[in-house]
Design a protein around this motif. Structure first.
Motif, PDB file in Angstrom:
ATOM      1  N   MET A 194      17.516  15.926  -4.274  1.00  6.84           N
ATOM      2  CA  MET A 194      18.426  16.858  -4.931  1.00  6.84           C
ATOM      3  C   MET A 194      17.785  17.582  -6.107  1.00  6.84           C
ATOM      4  N   ASN A 195      16.791  16.962  -6.746  1.00  6.23           N
ATOM      5  CA  ASN A 195      16.161  17.596  -7.916  1.00  6.23           C
ATOM      6  C   ASN A 195      14.917  18.373  -7.529  1.00  6.23           C
ATOM      7  N   SER A 196      14.736  18.654  -6.255  1.00  3.74           N
ATOM      8  CA  SER A 196      13.581  19.428  -5.804  1.00  3.74           C
ATOM      9  C   SER A 196      14.020  20.836  -5.453  1.00  3.74           C
ATOM     10  N   GLY A 197      13.807  21.784  -6.359  1.00  2.00           N
ATOM     11  CA  GLY A 197      14.187  23.170  -6.117  1.00  2.00           C
ATOM     12  C   GLY A 197      13.465  23.752  -4.924  1.00  2.00           C
ATOM     13  N   ALA A 234      16.699   9.768  13.195  1.00  2.00           N
ATOM     14  CA  ALA A 234      15.971   9.719  11.920  1.00  2.00           C
ATOM     15  C   ALA A 234      16.512  10.860  11.061  1.00  2.00           C
ATOM     16  N   VAL A 235      16.885  10.532   9.823  1.00  2.00           N
ATOM     17  CA  VAL A 235      17.536  11.501   8.936  1.00  2.00           C
ATOM     18  C   VAL A 235      16.656  11.757   7.722  1.00  2.00           C
ATOM     19  N   LYS A 236      16.305  13.032   7.528  1.00  2.00           N
ATOM     20  CA  LYS A 236      15.596  13.442   6.317  1.00  2.00           C
ATOM     21  C   LYS A 236      16.632  13.871   5.281  1.00  2.00           C
ATOM     22  N   GLY A 286      11.576  14.438   0.980  1.00  2.00           N
ATOM     23  CA  GLY A 286      12.525  13.438   0.503  1.00  2.00           C
ATOM     24  C   GLY A 286      12.456  12.207   1.376  1.00  2.00           C
ATOM     25  N   PRO A 287      13.352  11.226   1.153  1.00  2.00           N
ATOM     26  CA  PRO A 287      13.325   9.984   1.942  1.00  2.00           C
ATOM     27  C   PRO A 287      13.795  10.202   3.376  1.00  2.00           C
ATOM     28  N   VAL A 288      13.342   9.325   4.260  1.00  2.00           N
ATOM     29  CA  VAL A 288      13.712   9.373   5.680  1.00  2.00           C
ATOM     30  C   VAL A 288      14.373   8.042   6.044  1.00  2.00           C
TER      31      VAL A 288
END
Length: 576
Positions: A377-380, A371-373, A357-359
């Protein structure tokens, strides 16, 4: 001057390399040997039927539309085989690909009654059970090698629309070809190319179902990436921001009324095909060991140098802290705290995006940068990766590993909070002709040694043995002093301390960095990471990417070029 026997041998090997370098087809993108489907014995009836069927498969028809499905034998010794070429591949290239496939697949799976292998241009599978007119979505392979899309949301939407339109077109194809390829304008002046294909023995509904499954697999690891390919026994899918198919190829096969029923044919080219295939095997047998020995020697030298340096430093200063930092308690962050630190996850604070996901960059109230990963949400699959990364990284504390500060499980959010590493990733420097000037040989040596120390800790010195499985330049971050830190443990595997090897039916990683035994057989071990480290070492030294390496006007992979260079060097030194 008379040439020594060893020099003659090396010259012969070099000539084989030079002649076959442009003609020999690479190994499979991936293959599966179905060990649970039964085995056959040498010279058995099944073995004879298999050899007979595969040797005549691509000549068993009078119409070349890239799909072959035939059987040989009776009862329990009956063999069923399917060959499928990419819809834009010409007949000669199709037959050549299938001929290479039949030799390599039986070599890789010497006694299995069921096997499947994929080249770029074709797929071949055989089995002792019925595989015709049946949609089979597994086993699946997934490979990616692209960069993150610049405008994530727009890229995903444009790609989804393109895949939906091509899926409908491919599924509605006739009984001879179910294939569709096309392109569309994407964000940031990019063009998105995509190709979808099913085995044409499927019904329209079965083809559509298979391609829907392949499309959903994108979320597993390719979400937001600009390059991905997914292969299944009954269908395949690929997209890229660079053109990879023949856009002028006729996607419509010959009319069924013109297609004559297939008739058995003898294999008149078996001698030449066998010679070519044997030559391919020889090349693989020479090049791969040579390259691995070269990488092994360099890795050993780095490990020895690093250990000597470490012992020497401790002799001079007993107060120096150990490379392994004492772990601290992992903190569970409040969501509002992270949202405030990242300015509500603003685009200005976005550092990039990975398969997870985005960082985002953030700053806590005490002034510490983080730094926050943020899990998509739509990645099972991402939920699994999140738990994997938390469990693993929380127990890993080393100077050359990115440090996990905490996590957040709140409001359906899955967040990982890491230390902020200011100088971005290694690929940001080494592949840029201007920025790599900042990396002199001393800094490059320091980076190589740091990565080696981090790997040594993961493999030998930590309380857990960790196989990273996705070691590459973009996953090596650089701190303010250009010290390397290994990151992204979403694909890592945990081993028992005394365990040396594992197997998987789902290959994950970046094509070009994965070890041959992992790509071909699903086997991974510490050697898999060492292979990836070796590829990265070549990239650091040369400043060239492993994929898309330019040698004059030719484009080839860096490993093949280095292997050829090594053989040439050995030959020159042996004759002097």
């Amino acid at each position: 001057m008379a040439m020594a026997p060893s020099s003659s041998l090396l010259l012969s090997l070099l000539l084989i390399m030079l002649v076959s370098h442009t003609t020999a087809q690479p190994s499979f993108l991936y293959h599966f040997c179905m060990n649970d489907k039964g085995n056959y014995t040498e010279n058995s009836a099944y073995h004879t039927n298999l050899n007979t069927l595969l040797s005549t498969l691509s000549s068993n028809t009078q119409v070349d539309y890239g799909f072959y499905n035939f059987s040989q034998g009776q009862g329990s010794d009956k063999v069923n085989a399917i060959g499928l070429c990419r819809g834009d591949v010409k007949p000669d290239s199709c037959r050549s690909c299938l001929n290479d496939s039949r030799v390599l697949l039986t070599h890789r799976c010497p006694n299995q009654k069921e096997a499947i292998g994929w080249y770029d241009n074709c797929m071949l599978r055989y089995s002792n059970r019925s595989i015709f007119d049946t949609m089979e979505p597994d086993p699946t392979y997934l490979l990616w090698a692209g960069q993150n899309a610049t405008d994530m949301n727009q890229f995903i939407q444009v790609l989804r629309d393109l895949l939906d339109s091509l899926r409908t077109k491919a599924a509605s194809g006739g009984s001879l070809k179910k294939y569709a390829a096309g392109s569309t304008a994407g964000p940031s002046f990019q063009t998105i190319f995509a190709l979808l294909q099913c085995t044409p023995d499927l019904s329209e509904q079965d083809c559509d179902d298979c391609l829907v499954r392949a499309t959903s697999d994108i979320n597993d690891r390719c979400y937001g990436l600009t390059n991905c390919r997914i292969g299944k026994p009954s269908c395949n899918l690929r997209f890229d921001t660079s053109s990879f198919f023949n856009s002028t190829a006729d996607a419509s096969p010959p009319s069924p009324s013109k297609a004559s029923p297939p008739t058995p044919a003898t294999n008149t080219n078996s001698t030449s095909t066998k010679g070519k295939s044997n030559s391919t095997v020889i090349i693989i047998a020479v090049v791969v060991p040579t390259f691995l020995i070269f990488i092994l020697l360099i890795s050993v030298c780095i490990f020895i140098r690093a250990r000597k340096s470490k012992r020497s430093f401790h002799n001079h200063n007993d107060t120096e802290v150990n490379n392994e930092i004492e772990p601290t308690d992992t903190l569970q962050f409040n969501f509002d705290t992270i949202r405030t630190a990242t300015n509500n996850f603003s685009e200005e604070n976005k550092l990039g995006r990975g398969g997870f996901g985005p960082v985002f960059k953030g700053k806590l109230s005490n002034g510490r940068e983080i730094a926050v990963k943020r899990l998509s949400m739509n990645s099972g699959q991402g939920d699994t990766e999140f738990k994997n990364e938390v469990l693993l990284v929380a127990k890993l504390q080393h100077r050359n590993l990115v440090r996990l500060l905490g996590f957040c499980l709140e409001r359906k959010e899955r967040l990982l909070v890491y230390e902020f590493v200011p100088n971005k990733s290694l690929d940001y420097f080494i592949f840029d002709p201007i920025k790599r000037a900042h990396l002199d040989w001393e800094k490059r040596y320091k980076i190589i040694g740091g990565i080696a120390k981090g790997l040594l800790y993961l493999h030998e010195d930590s309380r857990l043995r960790i196989i990273h499985r996705d070691l590459k330049a973009s996953n090596i971050l650089l701190d303010e002093e250009m010290n390397p830190k290994i990151s992204d443990f979403g694909m890592a595997r945990l081993f028992l301390v005394d365990q040396t090897q594992g197997n998987t039916n789902r290959v994950v990683g970046t094509y070009g960095y994965m070890a041959p035994e992992y790509v071909m057989q699903g086997q991974f071990s510490v050697k898999s990471d060492v292979f990836s480290f070796g590829v990265m070492l070549l990239e650091i030294v040369s400043g060239q990417k492993n994929s898309g390496f330019h040698n004059g006007e030719d484009v080839e992979d860096l490993i093949s070029f280095v292997s050829l260079f090594l053989l040439l060097t050995i030959f020159i030194f042996s004759t002097n």
